[in-house]
Design a protein around this motif. Structure first.
Motif, short mmCIF file in Angstrom:
data_model
loop_
_atom_site.label_atom_id
_atom_site.label_comp_id
_atom_site.label_asym_id
_atom_site.label_seq_id
_atom_site.Cartn_x
_atom_site.Cartn_y
_atom_site.Cartn_z
N PHE A 7 40.10 53.38 38.98
CA PHE A 7 40.19 52.94 37.59
C PHE A 7 39.20 51.82 37.31
N LEU A 8 38.99 50.93 38.28
CA LEU A 8 38.01 49.86 38.11
C LEU A 8 36.61 50.45 37.96
N MET A 9 36.30 51.45 38.78
CA MET A 9 34.99 52.09 38.69
C MET A 9 34.83 52.81 37.35
N ALA A 10 35.89 53.49 36.91
CA ALA A 10 35.84 54.18 35.62
C ALA A 10 35.66 53.19 34.47
N GLY A 11 36.09 51.93 34.70
CA GLY A 11 35.94 50.90 33.69
C GLY A 11 34.59 50.20 33.70
N GLY A 12 33.69 50.63 34.59
CA GLY A 12 32.34 50.10 34.58
C GLY A 12 31.97 49.20 35.74
N GLN A 13 32.91 48.99 36.70
CA GLN A 13 32.57 48.16 37.86
C GLN A 13 31.59 48.90 38.77
N SER A 14 30.71 48.16 39.43
CA SER A 14 29.76 48.76 40.37
C SER A 14 30.27 48.73 41.80
N VAL A 15 31.23 47.83 42.08
CA VAL A 15 31.87 47.73 43.40
C VAL A 15 33.35 47.51 43.16
N ALA A 16 34.21 48.24 43.85
CA ALA A 16 35.65 48.07 43.73
C ALA A 16 36.31 48.35 45.07
N SER A 17 37.38 47.60 45.36
CA SER A 17 38.05 47.72 46.66
C SER A 17 39.55 47.85 46.46
N GLU A 18 40.21 48.38 47.50
CA GLU A 18 41.66 48.55 47.43
C GLU A 18 42.20 48.78 48.84
#
Length: 290
Positions: free
Chosen positions: A7-18
């Motif tokens: 969801f973070l990537m879909a929101g425009g982030q270029s790097v996301a972790s979980e």
């Protein structure tokens, strides 16, 4: 279980972790992203289906999935696991030579313990920066990511071999090479000397997908690549990837991605939705010599 990093990537982030831990949290079917995924297994044992191959990884091992590669993960029933992942777009890789090295490197890594600990620590730092969320967190995440990618690019050794080949994996390999042909169930079953009923049953058990759904995904993946890499018309692309008419192509494209091909092309990047997980029983490894 919802993929929050997606969801973070879909929101425009270029790097996301979980980080996620659980038992019997298995993906429903193969999926793909327009960005990279690095999946580090902190605890347990997991199976990963990458295109037509299955790999088994243990704690301290990890997999790098390039963009547009179909994959899904699952585990044995009742076996707990914990994993840490990072998604990142190709443009976050700062050194072109590193990007090229990662494109040509094997996707499954079994590093020495000291290297695994360093990579694990970098991944934890990326997640920590995401959780901090201060004014320099995005830049720090990108710097940590590139430090990690340099470490990956330096990894060497023989490519990790998949689990033993099976008839269904051979069929998957055939589909990946011939997805743009007119593939029918009867022709496919005849080619591999099995009954259509057995083919459907085992394909569903192995991929948790129907054959037509799997082939349509392969076709849409290639269509998205052609949107980005060529100026061909939507009609020409629909024919090139295997659809008999553009109306059918438009309908399948929208059903899978939630938008029309023309809308996707105008955006300049695919609108891939974040993956959802289900607590379904994992697909079984196909039986040999059936």
């Amino acid at each position: 279980m919802i993929d929050s990093a997606g969801f973070l990537m879909a929101g425009g982030q270029s790097v996301a972790s979980e980080r996620i831990q659980g038992v019997d949290d298995n993906m429903e079917r193969s999926h793909y992203h327009e960005y990279y995924e690095l999946y580090y297994l902190e605890y347990g044992n997991r199976y990963h289906m990458i295109n037509e191959h299955i790999y088994s990884i243990q704690s301290g091992e990890f997999i790098l999935f390039p963009p547009y590669v179909m994959h899904h993960s699952y585990g044995d029933s009742g076996v707990a696991f914990k994993r840490l992942l990072v998604y990142f777009t190709p443009d976050t890789i700062l050194v072109p030579e590193i990007k090229l090295a990662l494109e040509n490197a094997p996707g499954v890594y079994r590093p020495e313990k000291k290297d695994s600990l360093i990579i694990h620590q970098l991944l934890k730092e990326i997640l920590k920066e995401q959780e901090n969320g201060d004014c320099y967190s995005k830049e720090t995440m990108q710097m940590l990511l590139n430090q990690l990618l340099i470490k990956l690019a330096r990894q060497s050794g023989e490519p990790i071999k998949p689990e033993q080949s099976s008839r269904i994996s051979q069929i998957l390999h055939y589909l990946h090479l011939n997805y743009n042909d007119n593939i029918t169930l009867n022709d496919l079953a005849a080619r591999f000397y099995i009954s259509p009923y057995y083919l459907c049953r085992e394909f569903k058990r192995y991929t948790n997908s129907t054959i037509i759904h799997y082939v349509n995904n392969l076709r849409i993946i290639q269509a998205q690549r052609l949107f980005q890499e060529t100026d061909k018309t939507i009609t020409d692309i629909s024919r090139e990837v295997g659809f008999s008419n553009v109306t059918h192509f438009n309908r399948i494209f929208k059903s899978l991605l939630g938008m029309s091909p023309s809308q996707s092309r105008k955006q300049g990047r695919p609108n891939l939705l974040p993956t959802r997980y289900s607590e379904s029983t994992r697909p079984s490894l196909p039986e040999q010599n059936q």
